[in-house]
Design a protein around this motif. Structure first.
Motif, PDB file in Angstrom:
ATOM      1  N   ASP A   1       0.888  -1.208   0.170  1.00 47.91           N
ATOM      2  CA  ASP A   1      -0.134   0.003   0.095  1.00 47.91           C
ATOM      3  C   ASP A   1       0.720   1.311  -0.016  1.00 47.91           C
ATOM      4  O   ASP A   1       0.431   2.316  -0.183  1.00 47.91           O
ATOM      5  CB  ASP A   1      -0.934  -0.045   1.253  1.00 47.91           C
ATOM      6  CG  ASP A   1      -0.448   0.077   2.503  1.00 47.91           C
ATOM      7  OD1 ASP A   1       0.709  -0.151   2.741  1.00 47.91           O
ATOM      8  OD2 ASP A   1      -0.997   0.097   3.524  1.00 47.91           O
ATOM      9  N   LEU A   2       2.050   1.158   0.079  1.00 44.12           N
ATOM     10  CA  LEU A   2       2.939   2.183  -0.083  1.00 44.12           C
ATOM     11  C   LEU A   2       4.076   2.227  -1.013  1.00 44.12           C
ATOM     12  O   LEU A   2       4.517   3.193  -1.519  1.00 44.12           O
ATOM     13  CB  LEU A   2       4.127   2.285   1.197  1.00 44.12           C
ATOM     14  CG  LEU A   2       3.563   2.718   2.701  1.00 44.12           C
ATOM     15  CD1 LEU A   2       4.347   2.799   3.705  1.00 44.12           C
ATOM     16  CD2 LEU A   2       3.073   4.232   2.583  1.00 44.12           C
ATOM     17  N   GLY A   3       3.931   1.122  -1.764  1.00 37.10           N
ATOM     18  CA  GLY A   3       5.179   1.051  -2.841  1.00 37.10           C
ATOM     19  C   GLY A   3       4.503   0.791  -4.087  1.00 37.10           C
ATOM     20  O   GLY A   3       3.183   0.316  -4.092  1.00 37.10           O
ATOM     21  N   GLY A   4       5.188   0.543  -5.339  1.00 36.61           N
ATOM     22  CA  GLY A   4       4.623   0.243  -6.423  1.00 36.61           C
ATOM     23  C   GLY A   4       4.477   1.347  -7.564  1.00 36.61           C
ATOM     24  O   GLY A   4       4.662   1.109  -8.875  1.00 36.61           O
ATOM     25  N   ARG A   5       4.436   2.583  -7.092  1.00 32.42           N
ATOM     26  CA  ARG A   5       4.483   3.908  -8.058  1.00 32.42           C
ATOM     27  C   ARG A   5       5.288   4.898  -7.524  1.00 32.42           C
ATOM     28  O   ARG A   5       5.830   4.898  -6.344  1.00 32.42           O
ATOM     29  CB  ARG A   5       3.169   4.439  -7.875  1.00 32.42           C
ATOM     30  CG  ARG A   5       2.281   3.428  -8.823  1.00 32.42           C
ATOM     31  CD  ARG A   5       0.901   4.059  -8.949  1.00 32.42           C
ATOM     32  NE  ARG A   5      -0.143   3.450  -8.034  1.00 32.42           N
ATOM     33  CZ  ARG A   5      -1.419   3.861  -7.818  1.00 32.42           C
ATOM     34  NH1 ARG A   5      -1.809   4.960  -8.667  1.00 32.42           N
ATOM     35  NH2 ARG A   5      -1.900   3.299  -7.000  1.00 32.42           N
ATOM     36  N   MET A   6       5.656   5.865  -8.158  1.00 30.03           N
ATOM     37  CA  MET A   6       6.394   7.029  -7.911  1.00 30.03           C
ATOM     38  C   MET A   6       5.880   7.674  -6.581  1.00 30.03           C
ATOM     39  O   MET A   6       6.561   8.067  -5.752  1.00 30.03           O
ATOM     40  CB  MET A   6       6.704   7.847  -9.027  1.00 30.03           C
ATOM     41  CG  MET A   6       7.885   7.253  -9.938  1.00 30.03           C
ATOM     42  SD  MET A   6       9.156   6.376  -9.675  1.00 30.03           S
ATOM     43  CE  MET A   6      10.188   8.137  -9.658  1.00 30.03           C
ATOM     44  N   VAL A   7       4.495   8.133  -6.827  1.00 28.64           N
ATOM     45  CA  VAL A   7       3.807   8.570  -6.162  1.00 28.64           C
ATOM     46  C   VAL A   7       2.632   7.806  -5.343  1.00 28.64           C
ATOM     47  O   VAL A   7       1.880   7.140  -6.303  1.00 28.64           O
ATOM     48  CB  VAL A   7       3.248   9.925  -6.286  1.00 28.64           C
ATOM     49  CG1 VAL A   7       2.358  10.841  -5.336  1.00 28.64           C
ATOM     50  CG2 VAL A   7       4.603  11.013  -6.670  1.00 28.64           C
ATOM     51  N   MET A   8       2.499   7.604  -4.058  1.00 33.85           N
ATOM     52  CA  MET A   8       1.376   6.640  -3.551  1.00 33.85           C
ATOM     53  C   MET A   8       0.337   7.627  -2.807  1.00 33.85           C
ATOM     54  O   MET A   8       0.728   8.311  -2.056  1.00 33.85           O
ATOM     55  CB  MET A   8       1.995   5.604  -2.863  1.00 33.85           C
ATOM     56  CG  MET A   8       2.735   4.635  -3.877  1.00 33.85           C
ATOM     57  SD  MET A   8       1.515   3.513  -4.851  1.00 33.85           S
ATOM     58  CE  MET A   8       0.774   2.664  -3.696  1.00 33.85           C
ATOM     59  N   ALA A   9      -1.082   7.238  -2.692  1.00 42.84           N
ATOM     60  CA  ALA A   9      -1.995   7.796  -2.007  1.00 42.84           C
ATOM     61  C   ALA A   9      -2.314   6.770  -0.924  1.00 42.84           C
ATOM     62  O   ALA A   9      -2.547   5.787  -1.182  1.00 42.84           O
ATOM     63  CB  ALA A   9      -2.953   8.188  -2.894  1.00 42.84           C
ATOM     64  N   LYS A  10      -2.318   7.332   0.117  1.00 39.55           N
ATOM     65  CA  LYS A  10      -2.898   6.170   1.137  1.00 39.55           C
ATOM     66  C   LYS A  10      -3.392   7.151   2.534  1.00 39.55           C
ATOM     67  O   LYS A  10      -2.804   8.148   2.703  1.00 39.55           O
ATOM     68  CB  LYS A  10      -1.563   5.331   1.868  1.00 39.55           C
ATOM     69  CG  LYS A  10      -1.902   4.485   3.008  1.00 39.55           C
ATOM     70  CD  LYS A  10      -0.847   3.842   3.531  1.00 39.55           C
ATOM     71  CE  LYS A  10      -1.277   2.948   4.835  1.00 39.55           C
ATOM     72  NZ  LYS A  10       0.006   2.698   5.583  1.00 39.55           N
ATOM     73  N   SER A  11      -4.741   6.706   2.963  1.00 38.64           N
ATOM     74  CA  SER A  11      -5.280   7.643   4.058  1.00 38.64           C
ATOM     75  C   SER A  11      -5.302   8.974   3.842  1.00 38.64           C
ATOM     76  O   SER A  11      -4.984   9.661   4.915  1.00 38.64           O
ATOM     77  CB  SER A  11      -4.545   7.020   5.411  1.00 38.64           C
ATOM     78  OG  SER A  11      -4.599   5.608   5.808  1.00 38.64           O
ATOM     79  N   GLY A  12      -5.625   9.446   3.051  1.00 41.83           N
ATOM     80  CA  GLY A  12      -5.815  11.011   2.879  1.00 41.83           C
ATOM     81  C   GLY A  12      -4.361  11.483   2.612  1.00 41.83           C
ATOM     82  O   GLY A  12      -4.320  13.009   2.458  1.00 41.83           O
ATOM     83  N   TYR A  13      -3.363  11.083   2.364  1.00 44.49           N
ATOM     84  CA  TYR A  13      -1.985  11.406   2.174  1.00 44.49           C
ATOM     85  C   TYR A  13      -1.405  11.071   0.883  1.00 44.49           C
ATOM     86  O   TYR A  13      -1.455   9.908   0.629  1.00 44.49           O
ATOM     87  CB  TYR A  13      -1.200  11.433   3.255  1.00 44.49           C
ATOM     88  CG  TYR A  13      -1.182  12.462   4.249  1.00 44.49           C
ATOM     89  CD1 TYR A  13      -0.345  13.535   4.495  1.00 44.49           C
ATOM     90  CD2 TYR A  13      -2.192  12.408   5.208  1.00 44.49           C
ATOM     91  CE1 TYR A  13      -0.365  14.450   5.481  1.00 44.49           C
ATOM     92  CE2 TYR A  13      -2.585  13.367   6.046  1.00 44.49           C
ATOM     93  CZ  TYR A  13      -1.668  14.586   6.173  1.00 44.49           C
ATOM     94  OH  TYR A  13      -1.834  15.508   7.232  1.00 44.49           O
ATOM     95  N   LEU A  14      -0.504  12.077   0.267  1.00 41.71           N
ATOM     96  CA  LEU A  14       0.334  11.480  -0.950  1.00 41.71           C
ATOM     97  C   LEU A  14       1.427  11.359  -0.408  1.00 41.71           C
ATOM     98  O   LEU A  14       2.395  12.291   0.264  1.00 41.71           O
ATOM     99  CB  LEU A  14       0.400  12.538  -2.121  1.00 41.71           C
ATOM    100  CG  LEU A  14      -1.023  12.749  -3.129  1.00 41.71           C
ATOM    101  CD1 LEU A  14      -0.852  13.618  -4.199  1.00 41.71           C
ATOM    102  CD2 LEU A  14      -1.094  11.288  -3.616  1.00 41.71           C
ATOM    103  N   PHE A  15       2.387  10.331  -0.727  1.00 46.07           N
ATOM    104  CA  PHE A  15       3.693   9.909  -0.319  1.00 46.07           C
ATOM    105  C   PHE A  15       4.892  10.023  -1.535  1.00 46.07           C
ATOM    106  O   PHE A  15       4.220   9.375  -2.591  1.00 46.07           O
ATOM    107  CB  PHE A  15       3.667   8.533   0.308  1.00 46.07           C
ATOM    108  CG  PHE A  15       2.978   8.491   1.556  1.00 46.07           C
ATOM    109  CD1 PHE A  15       3.451   8.682   2.806  1.00 46.07           C
ATOM    110  CD2 PHE A  15       1.740   8.277   1.778  1.00 46.07           C
ATOM    111  CE1 PHE A  15       2.912   8.829   3.942  1.00 46.07           C
ATOM    112  CE2 PHE A  15       0.811   8.220   2.676  1.00 46.07           C
ATOM    113  CZ  PHE A  15       1.485   8.627   4.002  1.00 46.07           C
ATOM    114  N   LEU A  16       5.845  10.417  -1.409  1.00 44.60           N
ATOM    115  CA  LEU A  16       6.881  10.550  -2.295  1.00 44.60           C
ATOM    116  C   LEU A  16       8.239  10.354  -1.617  1.00 44.60           C
ATOM    117  O   LEU A  16       8.376  10.723  -0.809  1.00 44.60           O
ATOM    118  CB  LEU A  16       7.100  11.820  -2.920  1.00 44.60           C
ATOM    119  CG  LEU A  16       7.870  12.066  -3.794  1.00 44.60           C
ATOM    120  CD1 LEU A  16       7.889  11.445  -5.078  1.00 44.60           C
ATOM    121  CD2 LEU A  16       8.067  13.816  -4.179  1.00 44.60           C
ATOM    122  N   VAL A  17       9.009   9.310  -2.322  1.00 42.88           N
ATOM    123  CA  VAL A  17      10.487   9.325  -1.996  1.00 42.88           C
ATOM    124  C   VAL A  17      11.310   9.776  -3.264  1.00 42.88           C
ATOM    125  O   VAL A  17      11.241   9.143  -4.420  1.00 42.88           O
ATOM    126  CB  VAL A  17      10.860   7.781  -1.637  1.00 42.88           C
ATOM    127  CG1 VAL A  17      12.151   7.653  -1.370  1.00 42.88           C
ATOM    128  CG2 VAL A  17      10.146   7.528  -0.227  1.00 42.88           C
TER     129      VAL A  17
END
Length: 163
Positions: A78-94
């Motif tokens: 649920d946090l990986g697989g794409r460059m930017v991930m959406a989870k629980s109302g937030y966008l995650f980026l590394v």
């Protein structure tokens, strides 16, 4: 007339309750975002030791790949697989940190980086969606800022470290 007054009072109480409910949901999103950044940081440490040869993954896609002879990725799906991930109302980026340089090829043959920066920002910046953005880097401290964009790298005011 008394019935109309009673209906008005009930409506006011319902509106007040809805505002508190939305704020509580946003606090839940914010807590989930902080926990997810901690998971990303732990995944980066594991990646660095087990696969990165001392370097860090440059993005979420690399962290979501298992080692060649393994079947578990370094972060949950649920946090990986794409460059930017959406989870629980937030966008995650590394991404690589501002002072990072290319490091070495990892165990999967992917070039890693000497430092990373991970961020989480609300999908909807509001009382209902979240009013804080977060970021973490190699040092492991999570920084927060009350803004729609995450703290800049390197960290400093107006952002503040979470305890």
């Amino acid at each position: 007339i008394e019935l109309v007054v009673m209906i008005c009072i009930v409506c006011v109480l319902m509106v007040l309750g809805a505002v508190h409910l939305l704020r509580a949901r946003a606090r839940g999103y914010e807590a989930s975002a902080v926990a997810s950044l901690r998971v990303i940081a732990q995944g980066q440490v594991t990646y660095s030791v087990a696969c990165g040869m001392g370097g860090f993954a440059p993005n979420l896609q690399v962290l979501s790949k298992p080692m060649p002879k393994g079947d578990l990725p370094f972060i949950p799906a649920d946090l990986g697989g794409r460059m930017v991930m959406a989870k629980s109302g937030y966008l995650f980026l590394v991404r690589p940190a501002y002072n990072a340089s290319p490091y070495k090829a990892d165990c999967n043959g992917i070039m890693n980086t000497s430092a990373y920066y991970a961020s989480a920002r609300p999908l909807t910046f509001s009382v209902a969606g979240g009013t804080e953005s977060y970021a973490i880097s190699v040092n492991g401290a999570i920084w927060a800022v009350e803004a729609a964009v995450p703290p800049t790298d390197p960290f400093g005011p107006p952002a503040y470290p979470l305890r």
